[in-house]
Design an enzyme around this catalytic site. Structure first.
Site, PDB file in Angstrom:
ATOM      1  N   CYS A 122      44.458  35.430  34.273  1.00 18.80           N
ATOM      2  CA  CYS A 122      43.851  36.763  34.216  1.00 18.80           C
ATOM      3  C   CYS A 122      42.489  36.711  33.523  1.00 18.80           C
ATOM      4  O   CYS A 122      42.414  36.505  32.309  1.00 18.80           O
ATOM      5  CB  CYS A 122      44.817  37.698  33.480  1.00 18.80           C
ATOM      6  SG  CYS A 122      44.123  39.278  32.991  1.00 18.80           S
ATOM      7  N   CYS A 164      41.871  39.289  30.734  1.00 21.90           N
ATOM      8  CA  CYS A 164      42.691  38.929  29.562  1.00 21.90           C
ATOM      9  C   CYS A 164      41.940  37.939  28.677  1.00 21.90           C
ATOM     10  O   CYS A 164      41.936  38.061  27.450  1.00 21.90           O
ATOM     11  CB  CYS A 164      44.014  38.301  29.997  1.00 21.90           C
ATOM     12  SG  CYS A 164      45.066  39.382  30.981  1.00 21.90           S
TER      13      CYS A 164
END
Length: 113
Positions: free
Chosen positions: A37, A40
C-alpha cells in the site's frame, strides 16, 4: 521513555494489547496497513513520530492486514490505511485514508480525552 509502534503479529498479541489499553486506561491508535500500500508507506513516518510525541499517553499499534488477516477481518477493514481508536477495549473512532492533518487531529483528540 520514547514512544514506539508495536507491530501486532498474532490475534493473541492483539488481544493482549487491547487488554493492556483497557487496564491502563490509555487510548490505542491502530494503523491497519499493507506492505503493498503506497499511501500506507507515505503516512508511516508520521505515525512513528506521533508515537514518540504521545509516548506514555497513547498506545500505537500496527497491523499488517495480510499477515494478521483475522484481526483485520474482525475489525472490518476494507481499505488501507485505516486507523482505529480503541478506548477501554471498544472502538471509539476511525479514519480511512492517509490524511496527515486528520491523523494528527484524531490522535490529539483522543490523547486529551
Amino acid at each position: 521513555m520514547g514512544g514506539s509502534v508495536i507491530v501486532i503479529d498474532s490475534k493473541a498479541a492483539w488481544d493482549a494489547q487491547l487488554a493492556k489499553g483497557k487496564e491502563e486506561h490509555k487510548p490505542i491508535v491502530v494503523d491497519f496497513t499493507a506492505t503493498w500500500c503506497g499511501p500506507c508507506k507515505m503516512i508511516a513516518p508520521l505515525f512513528e513520530t506521533l508515537s514518540n510525541d504521545y509516548a506514555g499517553k497513547v498506545i500505537f499499534l500496527k497491523v499488517d492486514v495480510d499477515a494478521v488477516a483475522a484481526v483485520a477481518e474482525a475489525a472490518g477493514i476494507t481499505a488501507m490505511p485505516t486507523f482505529h481508536v480503541y478506548k477501554d477495549g471498544v472502538k471509539a473512532d476511525d479514519l480511512v485514508g492517509a490524511s496527515q492533518d486528520k491523523l494528527k487531529a484524531l490522535v490529539a483528540k483522543h490523547a486529551a480525552a
